[in-house]
Design a protein around this motif. Structure first.
Motif, PDB file in Angstrom:
ATOM      1  N   ILE A 142       0.835  -1.209   0.000  1.00 16.20           N
ATOM      2  CA  ILE A 142       0.000   0.000   0.000  1.00 16.20           C
ATOM      3  C   ILE A 142       0.864   1.252   0.000  1.00 16.20           C
ATOM      4  O   ILE A 142       0.625   2.194  -0.759  1.00 16.20           O
ATOM      5  CB  ILE A 142      -0.931  -0.008   1.229  1.00 16.20           C
ATOM      6  N   ASP A 143       1.876   1.264   0.855  1.00 17.57           N
ATOM      7  CA  ASP A 143       2.737   2.442   0.940  1.00 17.57           C
ATOM      8  C   ASP A 143       3.483   2.702  -0.368  1.00 17.57           C
ATOM      9  O   ASP A 143       3.825   3.845  -0.686  1.00 17.57           O
ATOM     10  CB  ASP A 143       3.747   2.276   2.084  1.00 17.57           C
ATOM     11  N   ASN A 144       3.731   1.634  -1.118  1.00 19.60           N
ATOM     12  CA  ASN A 144       4.494   1.762  -2.359  1.00 19.60           C
ATOM     13  C   ASN A 144       3.597   1.961  -3.585  1.00 19.60           C
ATOM     14  O   ASN A 144       4.086   2.284  -4.673  1.00 19.60           O
ATOM     15  CB  ASN A 144       5.343   0.495  -2.545  1.00 19.60           C
ATOM     16  N   TYR A 145       2.287   1.780  -3.415  1.00 17.75           N
ATOM     17  CA  TYR A 145       1.374   1.703  -4.561  1.00 17.75           C
ATOM     18  C   TYR A 145       1.431   2.946  -5.454  1.00 17.75           C
ATOM     19  O   TYR A 145       1.525   2.844  -6.683  1.00 17.75           O
ATOM     20  CB  TYR A 145      -0.052   1.482  -4.072  1.00 17.75           C
ATOM     21  N   GLU A 146       1.364   4.116  -4.871  1.00 20.95           N
ATOM     22  CA  GLU A 146       1.322   5.340  -5.672  1.00 20.95           C
ATOM     23  C   GLU A 146       2.585   5.491  -6.512  1.00 20.95           C
ATOM     24  O   GLU A 146       2.521   5.895  -7.681  1.00 20.95           O
ATOM     25  CB  GLU A 146       1.134   6.557  -4.764  1.00 20.95           C
ATOM     26  N   SER A 147       3.737   5.135  -5.931  1.00 16.87           N
ATOM     27  CA  SER A 147       4.986   5.214  -6.698  1.00 16.87           C
ATOM     28  C   SER A 147       4.969   4.232  -7.852  1.00 16.87           C
ATOM     29  O   SER A 147       5.405   4.560  -8.976  1.00 16.87           O
ATOM     30  CB  SER A 147       6.173   4.922  -5.777  1.00 16.87           C
ATOM     31  N   ALA A 148       4.448   3.032  -7.625  1.00 22.16           N
ATOM     32  CA  ALA A 148       4.380   2.032  -8.689  1.00 22.16           C
ATOM     33  C   ALA A 148       3.476   2.488  -9.817  1.00 22.16           C
ATOM     34  O   ALA A 148       3.805   2.349 -11.008  1.00 22.16           O
ATOM     35  CB  ALA A 148       3.903   0.698  -8.111  1.00 22.16           C
ATOM     36  N   VAL A 149       2.318   3.040  -9.471  1.00 22.99           N
ATOM     37  CA  VAL A 149       1.377   3.502 -10.494  1.00 22.99           C
ATOM     38  C   VAL A 149       1.962   4.661 -11.290  1.00 22.99           C
ATOM     39  O   VAL A 149       1.811   4.730 -12.515  1.00 22.99           O
ATOM     40  CB  VAL A 149       0.034   3.909  -9.837  1.00 22.99           C
ATOM     41  N   GLU A 150       2.655   5.561 -10.598  1.00 19.05           N
ATOM     42  CA  GLU A 150       3.253   6.700 -11.300  1.00 19.05           C
ATOM     43  C   GLU A 150       4.281   6.236 -12.333  1.00 19.05           C
ATOM     44  O   GLU A 150       4.307   6.727 -13.474  1.00 19.05           O
ATOM     45  CB  GLU A 150       3.901   7.633 -10.281  1.00 19.05           C
ATOM     46  N   ILE A 151       5.124   5.284 -11.956  1.00 16.30           N
ATOM     47  CA  ILE A 151       6.124   4.755 -12.902  1.00 16.30           C
ATOM     48  C   ILE A 151       5.425   4.060 -14.062  1.00 16.30           C
ATOM     49  O   ILE A 151       5.793   4.255 -15.230  1.00 16.30           O
ATOM     50  CB  ILE A 151       7.074   3.784 -12.175  1.00 16.30           C
ATOM     51  N   MET A 152       4.418   3.267 -13.756  1.00 18.33           N
ATOM     52  CA  MET A 152       3.708   2.530 -14.792  1.00 18.33           C
ATOM     53  C   MET A 152       3.031   3.475 -15.781  1.00 18.33           C
ATOM     54  O   MET A 152       3.114   3.294 -17.001  1.00 18.33           O
ATOM     55  CB  MET A 152       2.681   1.601 -14.131  1.00 18.33           C
ATOM     56  N   ARG A 153       2.366   4.511 -15.285  1.00 15.33           N
ATOM     57  CA  ARG A 153       1.668   5.448 -16.179  1.00 15.33           C
ATOM     58  C   ARG A 153       2.672   6.235 -17.032  1.00 15.33           C
ATOM     59  O   ARG A 153       2.430   6.463 -18.224  1.00 15.33           O
ATOM     60  CB  ARG A 153       0.801   6.403 -15.360  1.00 15.33           C
ATOM     61  N   ARG A 154       3.759   6.653 -16.422  1.00 12.57           N
ATOM     62  CA  ARG A 154       4.750   7.421 -17.168  1.00 12.57           C
ATOM     63  C   ARG A 154       5.381   6.570 -18.267  1.00 12.57           C
ATOM     64  O   ARG A 154       5.579   7.022 -19.402  1.00 12.57           O
ATOM     65  CB  ARG A 154       5.816   7.951 -16.211  1.00 12.57           C
ATOM     66  N   CYS A 155       5.678   5.332 -17.938  1.00 11.89           N
ATOM     67  CA  CYS A 155       6.293   4.453 -18.923  1.00 11.89           C
ATOM     68  C   CYS A 155       5.298   4.084 -20.027  1.00 11.89           C
ATOM     69  O   CYS A 155       5.685   3.924 -21.185  1.00 11.89           O
ATOM     70  CB  CYS A 155       6.803   3.193 -18.233  1.00 11.89           C
ATOM     71  N   THR A 156       4.028   3.970 -19.687  1.00 13.61           N
ATOM     72  CA  THR A 156       3.008   3.676 -20.696  1.00 13.61           C
ATOM     73  C   THR A 156       2.937   4.787 -21.743  1.00 13.61           C
ATOM     74  O   THR A 156       2.721   4.536 -22.941  1.00 13.61           O
ATOM     75  CB  THR A 156       1.635   3.491 -20.021  1.00 13.61           C
ATOM     76  N   GLN A 157       3.119   6.023 -21.288  1.00 13.44           N
ATOM     77  CA  GLN A 157       3.049   7.161 -22.205  1.00 13.44           C
ATOM     78  C   GLN A 157       4.301   7.308 -23.060  1.00 13.44           C
ATOM     79  O   GLN A 157       4.223   7.790 -24.193  1.00 13.44           O
ATOM     80  CB  GLN A 157       2.814   8.449 -21.408  1.00 13.44           C
ATOM     81  N   THR A 158       5.456   6.884 -22.542  1.00 16.62           N
ATOM     82  CA  THR A 158       6.722   7.165 -23.243  1.00 16.62           C
ATOM     83  C   THR A 158       7.287   5.966 -24.003  1.00 16.62           C
ATOM     84  O   THR A 158       8.100   6.148 -24.902  1.00 16.62           O
ATOM     85  CB  THR A 158       7.773   7.653 -22.226  1.00 16.62           C
ATOM     86  N   ASP A 159       6.867   4.765 -23.652  1.00 16.96           N
ATOM     87  CA  ASP A 159       7.454   3.575 -24.282  1.00 16.96           C
ATOM     88  C   ASP A 159       6.350   2.720 -24.900  1.00 16.96           C
ATOM     89  O   ASP A 159       5.500   2.170 -24.194  1.00 16.96           O
ATOM     90  CB  ASP A 159       8.231   2.765 -23.230  1.00 16.96           C
TER      91      ASP A 159
END
Length: 847
Positions: free
Chosen positions: A191-208
């Motif tokens: 839970i504590d890590n969730y927001e960081s994981a989602v942010e990386i995933m969304r950013r990578c989805t847009q750029t790669d």
């Protein structure tokens, strides 16, 4: 109504009873608390909103249902494991590319995105294997007529049913659930890590593009028939969050169908307690817990929720309000009493797009409502006193449950009928709703949160109201209304008299008319908020205004700086900044303690003093403010704790705010009715009077000020000094005359002297605009002289100098005119100094 009918039809199709609508609503004061069956008690363990289940009468029937629940859990675990396995599938490939020249994600990012997921998979794999093995021994023989076989316990012969019941009693699963619940800490890290994981995933989805293709088409087995379901990477990443709540739900259902005499029952009780404890410890406000996936790739997120009063057709109802990113949902909370599930019923919703907000004027309650509120406060006070006496006795705690419940009922009445601050909501579609709150601080928090989401370009997906409303139980952050029935720690709260003196403010970007609101929490036995009068337009406003609060259970002080503006003929206030500070009984003392609070762009200087003592019961009737007209000015000032009465300061500052360029100000009269109404307001409620000052004709403001001085039983300049002033005016030498006149002024009582100086400086500022308002110093002296200075009244049998009327008026006017011409008049002190006792205690608090 159409929405309700659709919802009702759906509920009836699911065999769920629906309340009838359209019946006349009871009188709001008669329904001052919720019915017993609708009360939600802070002393009861909250339960989740589960579908209704049939009442099971025999242990065998309960074991039959228990077995069905366990098999459902097993199927759910299998699907969840498949989802976790699917989520982990790309992890090895992503780790491999991390060391190449064109990595999709770095090694650190891979670790963040999949943090604790392998541990979750292993945890649930062990649980699934254990549960499957134990249920495998109870699998029924295949039924020749169906694929699924007979339902255990249904349609069996008596001997088979008995054997099934014995097998059910022998089936022990509590240890499996205890093991998995004891390891829920793994979820804490996820839970504590969730927001960081989602942010990386969304950013990578847009750029790669490679990752985007992977993230949008992940397939998982979703059943025993090996069919596959398509997921997005983000949807799979959300699954563990949803699992936390489901764990508590299934445990609740499993315990409900486990007979009390079953060996698993005490262990499952402990497991449910641990699960609920973990769930309540999870930050309900975290964004990951509040997001709801919608169509078109949108995500609806819960921003804020809380209890407010909804005013509808003259009635008041306590409602639970949910603010989402695209809509505002108003619901009624039902249930929560012992043996009942809490449920939400839809009331109304408004889209955020184009929503307009208006902070309306303070509402007025009827006299009858005022009396009922004060009577309720008195009952609450006595009831709490009784509860305090019995709390020390452990044996009495169970006996006092009915008193706690009564306390909550009384508080609900106060929460529903005492708020007076309206927040009006106007939708572009023409729908409007009014919410009423008791705290300006809370109102501003709601206004800020709503205002951020009201952009015209915000997309709004039409909600499934039935689904959205039913999900409120899981999403809510606020479990119950703001009860104070649970006694706060006596050592951490204030009980006694809290005095607050608001001195000044600094940091305004431009000259403005502002006032300061002060609120204190705790039991609402007494008045808990106050506000200064509005300052004259200034960069550094001064008030030096003191307030005294009787507090019980107070822990926080809220301070707001409010800008007073005018738009046409209507007054529209706006909160510039606010802050909340914790009241520490260990730091507050019986002596004044000066503080400078940082409210953001503005700093407010104030002093606090606290005197702990037992409180007297609140009055059964509203406390009436003592009259101020026709009362000696010294008595009024002592009553208010100031050196210049509030009526003088408020009127002067209102005239300076909007009357300095009014032709004939202080010379032209206003409507008698306006002046009479203002006089009545000042005699009954200073807050109401200040509010009315802003809306009446400015000549009525100047008229009420003149009337106040004219109706003083003793003039502002004592009558025994009249002859001394007459002689001083005859002194030929100007320097000697000035010394004598200033000496006479200094001989006046402190309140009289400072009030006179305050008025003189004001009149000089009025005269500075004489080219516009046509009020030179002589005109002003002529208007005020007869009211401020009067000769001694001749008493039969006593000798006193005879003064004809023309000489009397001339002396009155000349004395005031002389002082208005002085360039060396001292400044007036408006408030008793709070600095004399704080030379070693001054501090600045930045919050």
């Amino acid at each position: 109504m159409e929405v309700f009918m659709e919802a009702a039809a759906y509920l009836e199709s699911q065999h769920i009873p629906v309340e009838a609508v359209g019946e006349p609503s009871p009188d709001p004061l008669q329904e001052d608390v919720f019915p017993e069956e609708d009360l939600f008690s802070p002393h009861q363990t909250d339960s989740m909103d589960l579908p209704d289940t049939p009442v099971l009468r025999t242990p065998v029937e309960m074991l039959d249902r228990r077995l069905m629940v366990l098999r459902t859990i097993l199927d759910s675990e299998r699907i969840y494991l498949n989802e976790l396995e699917t989520l982990l599938m790309p992890m090895k490939a992503l780790k491999a590319t991390a060391g190449t020249s064109q990595p999709v994600l770095s090694s650190q990012q891979v670790q963040t995105v999949f943090y604790q997921v392998p541990e979750l998979r292993d945890l649930h794999r062990d649980f699934y294997t254990g549960l499957r093995d134990r249920l495998g021994h109870l699998e029924p023989q295949a039924h020749p007529e169906t694929d699924n076989g007979p339902r255990p316990g249904l349609g069996l012969e008596q001997g088979e049913e008995k054997e099934q019941g014995q097998s059910g009693y022998q089936l022990m699963v509590g240890d499996l659930f205890l093991k998995i619940v004891s390891q829920l800490g793994v979820y804490r890290g996820f839970i504590d890590n969730y927001e960081s994981a989602v942010e990386i995933m969304r950013r990578c989805t847009q750029t790669d593009q490679r990752f985007r293709i992977l993230a949008e088409s992940m397939m998982s087995h979703n059943g025993s028939d090996r069919t596959k379901t398509k997921y997005t990477f983000e949807a799979l990443l959300y699954k563990p969050l949803d699992r936390i709540t489901k764990t508590t739900l299934v445990l609740h259902d499993l315990l409900k169908h486990t007979p009390q005499q079953h060996s698993d029952h005490p262990m499952l009780q402990e497991v449910l307690r641990l699960s609920r404890g973990f769930l309540s410890g999870v930050n309900e406000g975290s964004q990951c817990k509040r997001e709801v996936t919608l169509s078109r790739g949108m995500r609806r997120q819960l921003i804020r929720d809380g209890f407010v009063v909804d005013v509808c057709e003259g009635g008041r109802n306590l409602r639970h309000l949910f603010l989402y990113t695209d809509l505002l949902l108003c619901t009624k909370l039902k249930g929560g009493a012992q043996g009942k599930q809490p449920q939400y019923r839809f009331c109304w919703y408004l889209p955020m797009a184009g929503l307009k907000l208006h902070w309306g004027p303070e509402m007025e309650l009827t006299t009858d409502t005022h009396h009922r509120i004060h009577a309720t406060r008195a009952k609450m006070y006595l009831l709490r006193h009784e509860l305090r006496q019995t709390m020390k006795c452990l044996a009495a705690r169970t006996i006092e449950r009915s008193r706690w419940k009564k306390m909550e009922q009384l508080e609900l009445m106060i929460l529903t009928h005492s708020p007076l601050l309206p927040l009006e909501l106007h939708s572009p579609s023409g729908k409007s709703h009014t919410l009423v709150m008791s705290s300006l601080y809370e109102l501003e928090e709601w206004r800020e949160a709503i205002h951020k989401l009201t952009g015209d370009n915000r997309e709004m997906v039409p909600p499934d109201l039935l689904t959205l409303t039913s999900s409120c139980v899981k999403l809510r952050m606020t479990q119950q209304p703001p009860f104070h029935s649970i006694l706060p720690g006596e050592e951490q709260s204030l009980c006694g008299t809290l005095s607050v003196a608001v001195h000044s403010a600094s940091g305004l970007q431009q000259p403005a008319s502002v006032y300061v609101c002060v609120e204190v929490d705790g039991f609402e036995f007494y008045e808990s908020h106050a506000q200064t009068h509005s300052s004259v337009s200034s960069l550094s406003p001064h008030w030096d205004q003191e307030f005294s609060f009787q507090v019980d259970g107070a822990q926080n002080l809220r301070v707001l700086c409010v800008l007073q503006t005018e738009e046409g003929e209507s007054c529209e206030d706006r909160v510039l900044c606010k802050t909340s500070i914790q009241l520490d009984p260990g730091l507050l003392q019986k002596r004044w303690r000066r503080q400078t609070l940082s409210l953001g762009q503005v700093e407010v200087t104030m002093s606090l003093k606290y005197c702990p003592h037992p409180l007297d019961p609140p009055c059964l009737t509203p406390a009436q403010q003592q009259s101020i007209f026709c009362i000696p000015i010294g008595a009024v000032a002592q009553q208010e704790g100031v050196l210049v009465p509030h009526v003088v300061r408020c009127c002067v500052e209102e005239v300076e705010r909007r009357g300095l360029e009014e032709v004939g100000i202080y010379r032209l009269s206003a409507a008698t009715s306006d002046i009479t109404n203002l006089k009545t307001a000042f005699n009954t409620s200073l807050r109401e009077a200040v509010s009315r000052l802003r809306c009446v004709d400015v000549n009525a403001v100047s008229g009420i000020l003149k009337l106040y001085f004219r109706e003083l039983p003793e003039p502002l300049i004592p009558t025994e000094l009249f002859q001394s002033f007459t002689k001083a005016l005859d002194i030929p030498d100007l320097s000697s005359r000035s010394v004598t006149m200033l000496s006479l002024l200094q001989s006046c009582p402190s309140v009289n002297q400072n009030t006179f100086l305050f008025l003189l400086h004001h009149l000089k500022r009025v005269s500075d605009r004489q080219h516009v308002n046509k009020m030179p110093l002589m005109n002003l002296a002529t208007v005020f002289g007869p009211s401020l200075l009067r000769p001694t009244v001749a008493v039969l049998g006593q000798c006193s100098p005879t003064v004809d009327i023309s000489q009397e008026v001339e002396v009155q006017v000349q004395v005031v005119y002389f002082y208005l011409q002085c360039d060396n008049l001292p400044e007036a002190q408006t408030c008793i100094s709070h600095d004399t006792e704080t030379t070693e205690e001054d501090e600045t608090t930045n919050i």
